[in-house]
Structure formats: structure tokens, C-alpha cells
Motif scaffolding. Structure first.
Motif, PDB file in Angstrom:
ATOM      1  N   SER A   1       0.832  -1.212   0.000  1.00  0.00           N
ATOM      2  CA  SER A   1       0.000   0.000   0.000  1.00  0.00           C
ATOM      3  C   SER A   1       0.860   1.253   0.000  1.00  0.00           C
ATOM      4  O   SER A   1       0.386   2.350  -0.274  1.00  0.00           O
ATOM      5  CB  SER A   1      -0.949   0.003   1.209  1.00  0.00           C
TER       6      SER A   1
ATOM      7  N   PHE B   1      15.952   3.960   1.901  1.00  0.00           N
ATOM      8  CA  PHE B   1      14.973   4.468   0.943  1.00  0.00           C
ATOM      9  C   PHE B   1      14.025   5.452   1.606  1.00  0.00           C
ATOM     10  O   PHE B   1      13.729   5.345   2.799  1.00  0.00           O
ATOM     11  CB  PHE B   1      14.194   3.305   0.311  1.00  0.00           C
TER      12      PHE B   1
ATOM     13  N   ALA C   1       7.078  -7.676   3.563  1.00  0.00           N
ATOM     14  CA  ALA C   1       6.280  -7.520   4.795  1.00  0.00           C
ATOM     15  C   ALA C   1       6.917  -6.385   5.581  1.00  0.00           C
ATOM     16  O   ALA C   1       8.020  -5.943   5.253  1.00  0.00           O
ATOM     17  CB  ALA C   1       6.304  -8.814   5.609  1.00  0.00           C
TER      18      ALA C   1
ATOM     19  N   THR D   1      11.061   6.142   2.455  1.00  0.00           N
ATOM     20  CA  THR D   1       9.728   5.588   2.747  1.00  0.00           C
ATOM     21  C   THR D   1       9.455   5.868   4.227  1.00  0.00           C
ATOM     22  O   THR D   1      10.358   6.293   4.961  1.00  0.00           O
ATOM     23  CB  THR D   1       9.708   4.062   2.547  1.00  0.00           C
TER      24      THR D   1
HETATM   25  P1  NAD Z   1       6.865   0.989   4.641  1.00  0.00           P
HETATM   26  O1  NAD Z   1       6.577   1.035   6.099  1.00  0.00           O
HETATM   27  O2  NAD Z   1       6.995   2.243   3.895  1.00  0.00           O
HETATM   28  O3  NAD Z   1       5.746   0.101   3.902  1.00  0.00           O
HETATM   29  C1  NAD Z   1       5.448  -1.182   4.383  1.00  0.00           C
HETATM   30  C2  NAD Z   1       4.249  -1.733   3.651  1.00  0.00           C
HETATM   31  O4  NAD Z   1       3.998  -3.045   4.138  1.00  0.00           O
HETATM   32  C3  NAD Z   1       2.961  -0.961   3.863  1.00  0.00           C
HETATM   33  O5  NAD Z   1       2.184  -1.001   2.697  1.00  0.00           O
HETATM   34  C4  NAD Z   1       2.276  -1.756   4.982  1.00  0.00           C
HETATM   35  O6  NAD Z   1       0.879  -1.573   5.003  1.00  0.00           O
HETATM   36  C5  NAD Z   1       2.651  -3.160   4.548  1.00  0.00           C
HETATM   37  N1  NAD Z   1       2.620  -4.165   5.605  1.00  0.00           N
HETATM   38  C6  NAD Z   1       3.326  -4.161   6.764  1.00  0.00           C
HETATM   39  N2  NAD Z   1       3.090  -5.285   7.449  1.00  0.00           N
HETATM   40  C7  NAD Z   1       2.217  -6.022   6.699  1.00  0.00           C
HETATM   41  C8  NAD Z   1       1.597  -7.281   6.877  1.00  0.00           C
HETATM   42  N3  NAD Z   1       1.815  -8.004   7.979  1.00  0.00           N
HETATM   43  N4  NAD Z   1       0.775  -7.740   5.913  1.00  0.00           N
HETATM   44  C9  NAD Z   1       0.542  -7.014   4.813  1.00  0.00           C
HETATM   45  N5  NAD Z   1       1.092  -5.806   4.590  1.00  0.00           N
HETATM   46  C10 NAD Z   1       1.919  -5.327   5.527  1.00  0.00           C
HETATM   47  O7  NAD Z   1       8.187   0.093   4.529  1.00  0.00           O
HETATM   48  P2  NAD Z   1       9.246   0.010   3.314  1.00  0.00           P
HETATM   49  O8  NAD Z   1      10.285   1.031   3.540  1.00  0.00           O
HETATM   50  O9  NAD Z   1       8.521  -0.041   2.041  1.00  0.00           O
HETATM   51  O10 NAD Z   1       9.937  -1.392   3.637  1.00  0.00           O
HETATM   52  C11 NAD Z   1       9.513  -2.608   3.073  1.00  0.00           C
HETATM   53  C12 NAD Z   1      10.406  -3.706   3.626  1.00  0.00           C
HETATM   54  O11 NAD Z   1      11.764  -3.424   3.271  1.00  0.00           O
HETATM   55  C13 NAD Z   1      10.368  -3.804   5.145  1.00  0.00           C
HETATM   56  O12 NAD Z   1      10.502  -5.148   5.546  1.00  0.00           O
HETATM   57  C14 NAD Z   1      11.597  -3.009   5.556  1.00  0.00           C
HETATM   58  O13 NAD Z   1      12.092  -3.386   6.815  1.00  0.00           O
HETATM   59  C15 NAD Z   1      12.557  -3.377   4.430  1.00  0.00           C
HETATM   60  N6  NAD Z   1      13.634  -2.393   4.291  1.00  0.00           N
HETATM   61  C16 NAD Z   1      13.354  -1.099   4.035  1.00  0.00           C
HETATM   62  C17 NAD Z   1      14.415  -0.188   3.906  1.00  0.00           C
HETATM   63  C18 NAD Z   1      14.154   1.280   3.633  1.00  0.00           C
HETATM   64  O14 NAD Z   1      15.108   2.047   3.599  1.00  0.00           O
HETATM   65  N7  NAD Z   1      12.961   1.715   3.410  1.00  0.00           N
HETATM   66  C19 NAD Z   1      15.729  -0.631   4.051  1.00  0.00           C
HETATM   67  C20 NAD Z   1      15.974  -1.968   4.298  1.00  0.00           C
HETATM   68  C21 NAD Z   1      14.908  -2.846   4.425  1.00  0.00           C
END
Ligand code: NAD
Length: 259
Positions: free
Chosen positions: A16, A186, A89, A188
Motif C-alpha cells: 500500500s 529508501f 512484509a 519511505t
Molecule cells: P513501509 O513502512 O513504507 O511500507 C510497508 C508496507 O507493508 C505498507 O504497505 C504496509 O501496510 C505493509 N505491511 C506491513 N506489514 C504487513 C503485513 N503483515 N501484511 C501485509 N502488509 C503489511 O516500509 P518500506 O520502507 O517499504 O519497507 C519494506 C520492507 O523493506 C520492510 O521489511 C523493511 O524493513 C525493508 N527495508 C526497508 C528499507 C528502507 O530504507 N525503506 C531498508 C531496508 C529494508
């Protein structure tokens, strides 16, 4: 460049907002029929609509918690035989490992290891029989360069990475590839929250800390979800059939190693 996947069906989990949304948007722009999930219906519906407007393609959405059996059932009912699967996730909370007991570890392993493996188990055989499949797991740069306070993430995602290393070689002959995408920092909600937490722990004004933090990144900025999505779309493309079992860092050069 036409990536040759127009008309294919994709599931993008947890999409989302953030990186999942970036992937879903890039795939929809390639003419892929995308199904996205998240737990909050309002935001999910808005995102589906937004992607439809950008891509001109219909986007299905399913309100589902990807870490539960019920959530995965609903998602696979809406899109039972995807050609493309993007596993994602929410990330586990940062903290101190002294505070993490069985519940914290099991939650992290469930969200960031088991849920992806289970989605793969339920979809890969159809991909193999059909002779086309692209599976991507969104993990983290912490798999290669751990961040101490993200210990739950480091541990759970390394578990998934180890499993994928074994699996990925088994299906390439049938044109099914499995790779991991490793985001650095990133722009986000999650990325910004990690930086804000670091500022708080160091007792530094958030805005000031953010400026210093960005200046210290090799690229001088965080990555965008469009950049992340474009890499995802290429790895899901017709042309990426010879890339499998890889851990692809997308971190603006942050990882300091030669290889
Ligand atoms: P975000 O918080 O911006 O978005 C997360 C998305 O996952 C949202 O749409 C949320 O509704 C959905 N979500 C969360 N838990 C859920 C569940 N149990 N079931 C269904 N949907 C669920 O996070 P992001 O930055 O897009 O990160 C995505 C993944 O990448 C995460 O696991 C995060 O830890 C990992 N990550 C992100 C970064 C970064 O810099 N953004 C860096 C390393 C790792």
C-alpha cells in the motif's frame, strides 16, 4: 524498453506504500495484472486507484495480513497462479537484543522469513509447470552489512537468504528465477522512521540529524521507490531469465566492499 511481461499476473505483498508500492507501480506500467495486499483497506484502495491512473491498468487489491495463513489464503484466492511474486512484509522493530525473547524472534522469523517461503511454496510449482516464473524477496542491505539495532531483521532475513540460495538453483531450467532485493536507505515511512529513531537515541534534533545522515550517504540522498520498482520490473522481465540466486544491493554505493 518493452520488458516482455505485458499480460503476466503478479502478486506484490505489502504494497500500500513504500517499496512494495514502487514494485507494483513499475510492474503495472509494464502491462502486468497486479494484485497487491496490505492490512489497511483505505490506504490500499487509494494506492490501487493511484497505480491504475499511472499505468492505465486495472489493479486488484486484497486486505490481508501476509504474516497469517488466512491473509495468504485470501491473496492466493484472488490471484491463484501468479507468474510473478514479490514477497514483502513490514520490518521488525529496532532495539536491544537483551529485550528480545521468543515472541519477538518468532514474530520476526514469521514475517521476514516464513511468510515469504510459504508464498513461494504455494506458487512455484505452477510457475515451473508453465515455464515462466519470477520471484523476488525484498530483504535488506543489513543481510550483507548488519546494523546492530536491527538484529531481528539481520537474523530473520539471513535465514531467508540462506534458504533462497538453495532453492534458486533448482528451477532455472524451467525459467523460474528467485532473487533477493537488498534496499539500503529508501525514502519511505520505514526508512525515515529508522533515521528518526537514531536521532532520538543520540539525542540530536531530527532535522539536523537527517541533514548529517543524508550528507554521509555516498549518494547524498535516500533512494526512491521508483528506482527500486524499476529494478524489480527488470528482474521480473522476460530478459532476466539468466539471473537467479542473486542478492542485489540497491543502496547508492553504501556497501563498502569490493564484491
Ligand atoms: P513501509 O513502512 O513504507 O511500507 C510497508 C508496507 O507493508 C505498507 O504497505 C504496509 O501496510 C505493509 N505491511 C506491513 N506489514 C504487513 C503485513 N503483515 N501484511 C501485509 N502488509 C503489511 O516500509 P518500506 O520502507 O517499504 O519497507 C519494506 C520492507 O523493506 C520492510 O521489511 C523493511 O524493513 C525493508 N527495508 C526497508 C528499507 C528502507 O530504507 N525503506 C531498508 C531496508 C529494508
Amino acid at each position: 524498453m518493452d520488458l516482455g511481461i505485458s499480460g503476466k499476473k503478479a502478486i506484490v505483498c505489502a504494497a500500500s506504500k513504500g517499496l512494495g508500492k514502487g514494485c507494483a507501480t513499475a510492474l503495472a506500467k509494464e502491462g502486468v495484472q497486479v494484485t497487491i495486499c496490505a492490512r489497511n483497506e483505505q490506504l490500499l484502495a487509494t494506492t490501487a486507484q493511484e497505480i491504475e491512473q499511472i499505468s492505465g491498468n486495472k489493479v486488484l487489491y486484497v486486505v490481508a495480513d501476509i504474516t497469517t495463513e488466512t491473509g495468504r489464503d485470501s491473496l492466493l484466492q484472488a490471484c491463484p497462479d501468479p507468474d510473478i511474486l514479490v514477497n514483502n512484509a513490514g520490518g521488525p522493530p529496532p532495539g536491544d537484543f537483551h529485550d528480545w525473547r521468543q515472541k519477538e524472534w518468532f514474530d520476526a522469523l514469521n514475517a521476514n522469513m516464513f511468510s515469504a517461503i510459504e508464498m513461494i511454496r504455494r506458487t512455484i510449482d505452477t510457475m515451473t509447470n508453465r515455464g515462466f516464473g519470477r520471484i523476488l524477496n525484498i530483504t535488506s542491505s543489513t543481510v550483507k552489512a548488519p546494523i546492530a539495532e536491527l538484529g531481528l531483521s539481520n537474523g530473520a532475513r539471513c535465514g531467508l537468504t540462506g534458504f533462497i540460495a538453495g532453492l534458486a538453483r533448482q528451477h532455472v531450467k524451467q525459467n523460474v528465477t528467485v532473487n533477493n532485493l537488498l534496499p539500503g536507505f529508501f525514502d519511505t515511512d520505514r526508512g525515515r522512521a529508522i533515521v528518526a529513531k537514531q536521532a532520538q537515541e543520540r539525542n540530536i534534533d531530527i532535522k539536523l540529524y537527517q541533514q548529517q545522515f543524508l550528507a554521509n550517504l555516498c549518494a547524498g540522498r535516500m533512494g526512491t521507490i521508483e528506482e527500486f520498482g524499476a529494478t524489480c520490473a527488470f528482474l521480473c522481465s522476460h530478459y532476466a531469465g539468466y539471473i537467479s540466486g542473486q542478492n542485489i544491493l540497491i543502496d547508492g554505493g553504501l556497501y563498502p566492499g569490493t564484491f
